[in-house]
Design a protein around this motif. Structure first.
Motif, PDB file in Angstrom:
ATOM      1  N   ARG A  22       0.855  -1.309  -0.174  1.00 52.56           N
ATOM      2  CA  ARG A  22       0.016  -0.007   0.064  1.00 52.56           C
ATOM      3  C   ARG A  22       0.737   1.115   0.000  1.00 52.56           C
ATOM      4  N   GLN A  23       1.931   1.235   0.914  1.00 50.03           N
ATOM      5  CA  GLN A  23       2.725   2.424   0.944  1.00 50.03           C
ATOM      6  C   GLN A  23       3.618   2.576  -0.400  1.00 50.03           C
ATOM      7  N   PHE A  24       3.962   1.300  -0.966  1.00 46.04           N
ATOM      8  CA  PHE A  24       4.666   1.577  -2.262  1.00 46.04           C
ATOM      9  C   PHE A  24       3.791   2.058  -3.350  1.00 46.04           C
ATOM     10  N   VAL A  25       2.431   1.684  -3.551  1.00 47.83           N
ATOM     11  CA  VAL A  25       1.462   2.279  -4.471  1.00 47.83           C
ATOM     12  C   VAL A  25       1.252   3.715  -4.116  1.00 47.83           C
ATOM     13  N   HIS A  26       1.133   4.344  -2.999  1.00 42.61           N
ATOM     14  CA  HIS A  26       0.882   5.711  -2.736  1.00 42.61           C
ATOM     15  C   HIS A  26       2.136   6.356  -3.180  1.00 42.61           C
ATOM     16  N   THR A  27       3.226   5.825  -2.691  1.00 41.85           N
ATOM     17  CA  THR A  27       4.587   6.718  -3.510  1.00 41.85           C
ATOM     18  C   THR A  27       4.470   6.991  -4.949  1.00 41.85           C
ATOM     19  N   ILE A  28       4.174   5.518  -5.558  1.00 41.38           N
ATOM     20  CA  ILE A  28       4.352   5.804  -7.069  1.00 41.38           C
ATOM     21  C   ILE A  28       3.304   6.730  -7.531  1.00 41.38           C
ATOM     22  N   ALA A  29       2.238   6.542  -6.972  1.00 40.78           N
ATOM     23  CA  ALA A  29       1.328   7.285  -7.254  1.00 40.78           C
ATOM     24  C   ALA A  29       1.421   8.995  -7.417  1.00 40.78           C
ATOM     25  N   ALA A  30       1.790   9.145  -6.254  1.00 38.73           N
ATOM     26  CA  ALA A  30       2.334  10.476  -6.210  1.00 38.73           C
ATOM     27  C   ALA A  30       3.412  11.063  -7.024  1.00 38.73           C
ATOM     28  N   ALA A  31       4.273  10.190  -7.581  1.00 39.26           N
ATOM     29  CA  ALA A  31       5.277  10.267  -8.318  1.00 39.26           C
ATOM     30  C   ALA A  31       4.743  10.488  -9.794  1.00 39.26           C
ATOM     31  N   GLY A  32       3.450   9.877 -10.026  1.00 43.22           N
ATOM     32  CA  GLY A  32       2.873  10.332 -11.434  1.00 43.22           C
ATOM     33  C   GLY A  32       1.744  11.214 -11.263  1.00 43.22           C
ATOM     34  N   ALA A  33       1.584  11.764 -10.569  1.00 43.16           N
ATOM     35  CA  ALA A  33       0.445  12.637 -10.248  1.00 43.16           C
ATOM     36  C   ALA A  33       0.799  13.888 -10.933  1.00 43.16           C
ATOM     37  N   SER A  34       1.887  14.151 -11.377  1.00 46.46           N
ATOM     38  CA  SER A  34       1.988  15.477 -12.509  1.00 46.46           C
ATOM     39  C   SER A  34       1.826  15.102 -13.804  1.00 46.46           C
ATOM     40  N   ILE A 402      13.302   8.901  -5.714  1.00 44.79           N
ATOM     41  CA  ILE A 402      12.843   7.467  -5.783  1.00 44.79           C
ATOM     42  C   ILE A 402      13.663   6.680  -6.861  1.00 44.79           C
ATOM     43  N   SER A 403      14.122   7.372  -7.806  1.00 50.88           N
ATOM     44  CA  SER A 403      15.127   6.756  -8.916  1.00 50.88           C
ATOM     45  C   SER A 403      16.246   5.950  -8.224  1.00 50.88           C
ATOM     46  N   GLY A 404      16.264   4.741  -8.708  1.00 50.01           N
ATOM     47  CA  GLY A 404      17.511   4.126  -8.249  1.00 50.01           C
ATOM     48  C   GLY A 404      17.371   3.313  -6.707  1.00 50.01           C
ATOM     49  N   THR A 405      16.009   3.820  -6.308  1.00 50.38           N
ATOM     50  CA  THR A 405      15.827   3.151  -4.899  1.00 50.38           C
ATOM     51  C   THR A 405      15.296   1.724  -4.960  1.00 50.38           C
ATOM     52  N   THR A 406      15.707   0.903  -4.082  1.00 46.36           N
ATOM     53  CA  THR A 406      14.999  -0.478  -3.775  1.00 46.36           C
ATOM     54  C   THR A 406      14.056  -0.624  -2.873  1.00 46.36           C
ATOM     55  N   PHE A 407      12.692  -0.871  -2.885  1.00 45.41           N
ATOM     56  CA  PHE A 407      12.145  -0.868  -1.819  1.00 45.41           C
ATOM     57  C   PHE A 407      11.761  -2.605  -1.690  1.00 45.41           C
ATOM     58  N   ILE A 408      12.195  -2.851  -0.216  1.00 44.17           N
ATOM     59  CA  ILE A 408      11.898  -4.175   0.287  1.00 44.17           C
ATOM     60  C   ILE A 408      10.476  -4.505   0.615  1.00 44.17           C
ATOM     61  N   MET A 409       9.934  -5.277  -0.007  1.00 48.69           N
ATOM     62  CA  MET A 409       8.569  -5.500   0.549  1.00 48.69           C
ATOM     63  C   MET A 409       8.368  -6.348   1.806  1.00 48.69           C
ATOM     64  N   GLU A 410       7.011  -5.959   2.388  1.00 47.96           N
ATOM     65  CA  GLU A 410       6.748  -6.893   3.547  1.00 47.96           C
ATOM     66  C   GLU A 410       6.164  -8.094   2.851  1.00 47.96           C
ATOM     67  N   ASP A 413       1.071 -11.877  -0.387  1.00 46.74           N
ATOM     68  CA  ASP A 413       0.509 -13.248  -1.089  1.00 46.74           C
ATOM     69  C   ASP A 413       1.258 -13.305  -2.446  1.00 46.74           C
ATOM     70  N   ASP A 414       1.583 -12.138  -3.126  1.00 51.27           N
ATOM     71  CA  ASP A 414       2.232 -12.543  -4.440  1.00 51.27           C
ATOM     72  C   ASP A 414       3.700 -12.799  -4.338  1.00 51.27           C
ATOM     73  N   ASN A 415       4.394 -12.794  -3.094  1.00 49.91           N
ATOM     74  CA  ASN A 415       5.786 -13.429  -3.072  1.00 49.91           C
ATOM     75  C   ASN A 415       6.768 -12.356  -3.641  1.00 49.91           C
ATOM     76  N   VAL A 416       6.401 -11.022  -3.536  1.00 43.90           N
ATOM     77  CA  VAL A 416       7.217  -9.914  -4.188  1.00 43.90           C
ATOM     78  C   VAL A 416       7.754  -9.482  -3.084  1.00 43.90           C
ATOM     79  N   SER A 417       9.491  -9.651  -3.251  1.00 39.62           N
ATOM     80  CA  SER A 417      10.414  -9.241  -2.284  1.00 39.62           C
ATOM     81  C   SER A 417      11.024  -8.052  -2.265  1.00 39.62           C
ATOM     82  N   THR A 418      11.218  -7.571  -3.470  1.00 37.14           N
ATOM     83  CA  THR A 418      11.920  -6.314  -3.798  1.00 37.14           C
ATOM     84  C   THR A 418      11.380  -5.640  -4.984  1.00 37.14           C
ATOM     85  N   ILE A 419      11.499  -4.256  -5.182  1.00 36.80           N
ATOM     86  CA  ILE A 419      10.976  -3.677  -6.179  1.00 36.80           C
ATOM     87  C   ILE A 419      12.195  -2.368  -6.353  1.00 36.80           C
TER      88      ILE A 419
END
Length: 419
Positions: A22-34, A402-410, A413-419
């Motif tokens: 949820r936090q990741f989606v909010h971050t990306i959404a803010a980045a694309g808001a413009s 956020i460019s070049g940043t690695t997000f370590i996911m909690e 269910d989708d088994n996504v570890s990092t983005i």
């Protein structure tokens, strides 16, 4: 660029943050808001009026004026639809052998398929007519006679009396309608489910629209021919008409859904109408029996509004295939015309009445000068209308953060570890 890693390893040399999805989606959404939107609204043109040619769909093109079509009326139709805040996705108008006007609201395009919903029923009827013509069954045959191993323990007199004709005319004697969404989640036989629906009235008397009846027609075709309706129609209808790339949902045991589930292009809906306008003939070939087309498209119920899986619009001297949210193939036999439409309109909207307010009124009521002027206006409108606004690319001040940043996911269910 965004790289997604599913439970493995990736380059994590840059900054790292531990976040939830949820936090990741909010971050990306803010980045694309413009990424802003520019106002625009209209149709993507597919032809230049007056250019007589054959497009990839195999249909000839011509101009509205040559077919004695009043372009101003067509233009008024488009204007009123958008004035009522209704989403017209596409239309194709055919008269006197040519497609004379057409347009697609971006992002819809001529080559993109569209869900047809209950317009599917009129396609299923083609399979029924052909199967009857080939001697596989008859109009008065009883539904129970085809599925003796799938009947309930007790077959009522009313159920035993239910015929193919009753299914075609939506006069099954049921107390309630059954939509395709009711059967769709069921993983067992839909035929068995159909026979569970109580037949509380004498069949053949009272009209009650139900997709379950169209499914049973499809099931009967499959039972008697050994092919799903979709496959049965492939060499008999789809190939002769140049219809390809369609999809059609099916029951768990492979029976085409019958009442819905068909996805194809606007041109295919137009071809369905043209085939019926021409009494089943296509390019010199009798694709559907003429007698079947005549019976399917005339009144078969007491109040006169329904044939065999086709609706009738008597004031307009028209009949039509119709699907939810504004899918149409309308045939105007007295005017040698067909109108195909795809849309996304809510139930209860004035869309249906707007269609028949402007058609067949568009046929043959303008003088030559007015038709030519209207044609130019219509072409301009088609070139300058869109359903959705353009997107304009801009940059966001968050990109450097956020460019070049690695997000370590909690854990998720989708088994996504990092983005």
């Amino acid at each position: 660029r965004i790289d997604v890693e599913y439970g493995g390893r990736m380059d994590m040399s840059g900054p790292q943050y531990r976040v939830s999805r949820r936090q990741f989606v909010h971050t990306i959404a803010a980045a694309g808001a413009s990424r802003s939107l520019l106002p625009a609204a209209a149709f993507t043109p597919s032809i230049e009026f007056g250019a007589v040619k054959i497009e990839e769909d195999g249909l000839m093109r011509g101009s509205p004026g040559e077919a004695n079509v009043d372009s101003r009326v067509v233009l008024n139709f488009i204007d009123e639809v958008f004035a009522n805040d209704l989403d017209l996705h596409s239309f194709m108008l055919y008269r006197h052998g040519n497609v004379v006007a057409e347009g697609w609201s971006w992002p819809y395009e001529s080559h993109r398929s569209h869900v047809m919903h209950s317009l599917t029923k009129s396609v299923t009827a083609c399979g029924v007519g052909l199967a009857i013509e080939e001697g596989h069954f008859g109009l008065e045959d009883k539904a129970v006679s085809f599925f003796e191993d799938e009947l309930p323990d007790v077959v009522s007199d009313e159920l035993a009396a239910l015929s193919v004709r009753d299914l075609l005319t939506m006069q099954a004697g049921h107390a309630e309608t059954v939509s395709g969404s009711v059967f769709r989640p069921i993983k067992t036989s839909w035929v068995v489910e159909f026979f569970k629906i109580p037949v509380v009235k004498e069949p053949g008397v009272e009209f009650l629209y139900s997709s379950a009846l169209s499914f049973m027609l499809s099931a009967i075709v499959t039972k008697t021919t050994g092919e799903a309706v979709r496959d049965y129609l492939e060499p008999r209808v789809f190939e002769p008409l140049g219809i390809s790339g369609l999809t059609w949902g099916a029951s768990p045991n492979g029976i085409s859904s019958g009442g819905n589930g068909l996805t194809w292009m606007t041109a295919d809906s137009l071809k369905l109408g043209i085939l019926h306008l021409n009494k089943g003939r296509w390019d010199g070939q009798q694709v559907l029996p003429r007698s079947w087309v005549e019976e399917a498209t005339r009144a078969q119920v007491p109040d006169g509004h329904y044939g065999y899986q086709w609706w009738l619009e008597e004031p307009a001297e028209a009949y039509y295939a119709s699907g939810a949210f504004g899918q149409y193939s309308v045939v105007f036999p007295e005017h040698d015309a067909v109108l195909a439409i795809t849309a996304g309109v809510p139930r209860g909207s004035p869309f249906h009445s707007l269609i028949f307010k402007h058609f067949p009124a568009a046929f043959g009521n303008a003088d030559l000068v007015s038709r030519d002027a209207g044609t130019n206006e219509l072409q301009d409108r088609i070139e300058n209308l869109r359903l959705l606004p353009f997107a304009r690319h801009t940059t966001s001040p968050l990109v450097p953060q956020i460019s070049g940043t690695t997000f370590i996911m909690e854990s998720n269910d989708d088994n996504v570890s990092t983005i």
